[in-house]
Design an enzyme around this catalytic site. Structure first.
Site, PDB file in Angstrom:
ATOM      1  N   LYS A  55      42.869  35.109  34.533  1.00  0.00           N
ATOM      2  CA  LYS A  55      43.241  34.468  35.794  1.00  0.00           C
ATOM      3  C   LYS A  55      42.592  33.097  35.848  1.00  0.00           C
ATOM      4  CE  LYS A  55      42.917  35.004  40.829  1.00  0.00           C
ATOM      5  NZ  LYS A  55      42.352  35.778  41.947  1.00  0.00           N
ATOM      6  N   GLU A  80      33.636  38.080  27.413  1.00  0.00           N
ATOM      7  CA  GLU A  80      33.767  38.810  28.665  1.00  0.00           C
ATOM      8  C   GLU A  80      34.733  39.995  28.511  1.00  0.00           C
ATOM      9  OE1 GLU A  80      32.214  38.663  31.392  1.00  0.00           O
ATOM     10  OE2 GLU A  80      31.410  36.657  31.726  1.00  0.00           O
ATOM     11  N   LYS A 119      38.086  35.437  34.429  1.00  0.00           N
ATOM     12  CA  LYS A 119      38.466  34.789  35.672  1.00  0.00           C
ATOM     13  C   LYS A 119      37.730  33.457  35.760  1.00  0.00           C
ATOM     14  CE  LYS A 119      38.642  35.335  40.696  1.00  0.00           C
ATOM     15  NZ  LYS A 119      38.349  36.228  41.839  1.00  0.00           N
ATOM     16  N   SER A 137      48.056  31.621  43.312  1.00  0.00           N
ATOM     17  CA  SER A 137      48.658  30.988  44.496  1.00  0.00           C
ATOM     18  C   SER A 137      48.972  29.512  44.294  1.00  0.00           C
ATOM     19  CB  SER A 137      47.728  31.163  45.690  1.00  0.00           C
ATOM     20  OG  SER A 137      46.462  30.574  45.444  1.00  0.00           O
TER      21      SER A 137
END
Length: 341
Positions: A265, A250, A212, A291
């Site tokens: 993301k 990660e 992320k 978004s």
């Protein structure tokens, strides 16, 4: 001997003069469908949804046209509708009033909290749909960060993980099918997995936000939840946008700690990361079409600059082509309607 030599020479000569014509396989729509390498289906989609307190309210998010905060009664109607369209999973995000927030995010693990009550209601109304719950503190903290802070404003990793474990357990008790730690604290996947197993929730899955990034594409989401950080930024825990190798590290750590699905993301600016993660692991790979990516397409479409439906399908197909097995997208309902036609 002469005859054989002559024949061989003619064959080689003829072959060298052939022109390969890939367009043959593009001549008709039927043929294009038959040889298509990547097919987007409704089974690929997870629908992120926003829930708020109250009754009989549906408030459009200004920076995300077509997306709404729902009170629980209207959320249940919407979920019943999308399930009939074939969407098999929703990801819940709560919009809480300020009075429910504090510096430690204690409301996040309230067994009678908004998320927990919403999960129970969904599983009663539409039991077959998968409910994914976010595990992060930013919707619950007064300061808008994903972790507990000290008096100097430093995000404290291990104390935060302790709260995240409580949050995940409360969601599992409510009936969540999958918890999704999105906070990027070190060690949280392993801590959550151990706690879930110890309490008997061995079948609750973990969708880890493994890679992320600290992205500028999250702005409209923070509008939706009023969860923008009140000071500083999230760069001490979310990843640097310039890094790729770190993403694999990660992912590797989250897999070792017990993740069932790993996620990248955002999606569009990180298609290369999705591909690298896909090549690294045999686990399902998810990607979040966030978004800001949604808002850009909506804004361009409202100005008449693009063909909205075609761009939506092309965008999501590109995410799947890059290697994503699952796509969290605010376009899920629209795409399900398109694919039903």
């Amino acid at each position: 001997m002469t005859s054989e030599t002559s024949t061989s020479t003619n064959t080689a000569s003829d072959t060298s003069e052939l022109i390969y014509r890939p367009r043959r396989l593009r001549r008709t729509e039927t043929l294009r469908r038959m040889v298509r390498e990547t097919n987007l289906t409704v089974d690929d989609l997870i629908y992120p949804m926003f829930v708020m307190e109250g009754e009989d309210q549906k408030i459009e998010i200004t920076s995300m046209p077509g997306c709404y905060r729902y009170t629980l009664d209207l959320l249940l109607r919407e979920i019943a509708e999308i399930y009939q369209l074939g969407i098999g999973a929703v990801a819940l995000f709560p919009a809480l009033p300020e009075v429910k927030k504090d510096d430690t995010g204690s409301e996040s693990y309230n067994l009678e909290g908004l998320v927990q009550q919403t999960v129970k209601a969904i599983k009663q109304a539409v039991p077959e749909i998968l409910v994914i719950t976010d595990v992060a503190l930013d919707p619950f903290t007064t300061h808008g960060h994903d972790g507990i802070i000290d008096r100097n404003g430093t995000i404290l990793n291990d104390p935060t993980v302790e709260v995240l474990v409580k949050m995940a357990l409360s969601q599992a008790e409510a009936g969540s099918d999958m918890v999704a730690p999105s906070d990027m604290m070190d060690g949280r996947v392993g801590a959550i997995r151990k706690a879930l197993d110890a309490e008997g929730y061995i079948d609750v899955r973990i969708l880890a936000y493994s890679a992320k990034y600290a992205s500028a594409y999250y702005g409209p989401f923070r509008d939706a939840l009023d969860s923008a950080p009140k000071f500083g930024d999230k760069k001490t825990y979310q990843m640097d946008a310039a890094n790729a190798r770190e993403a694999i590290k990660e992912v590797e750590l989250d897999i070792a700690e017990g993740a069932d699905i790993v996620m990248v993301k955002p999606a569009l600016a990180y298609l290369d990361i999705i591909r690298q993660v896909r090549d690294f692991t045999q686990l399902p790979v998810a990607a979040y079409n966030v978004s800001g990516e949604y808002a850009m397409i909506k804004a361009a479409a409202q100005n008449g600059w693009i063909d909205e439906k075609k761009v939506i399908l092309e965008t999501l197909t590109s995410i799947k082509r890059a290697g994503a097995d699952l796509i969290l997208t605010y376009f899920a309902k629209e795409v399900a309607l398109m694919l039903h036609k």
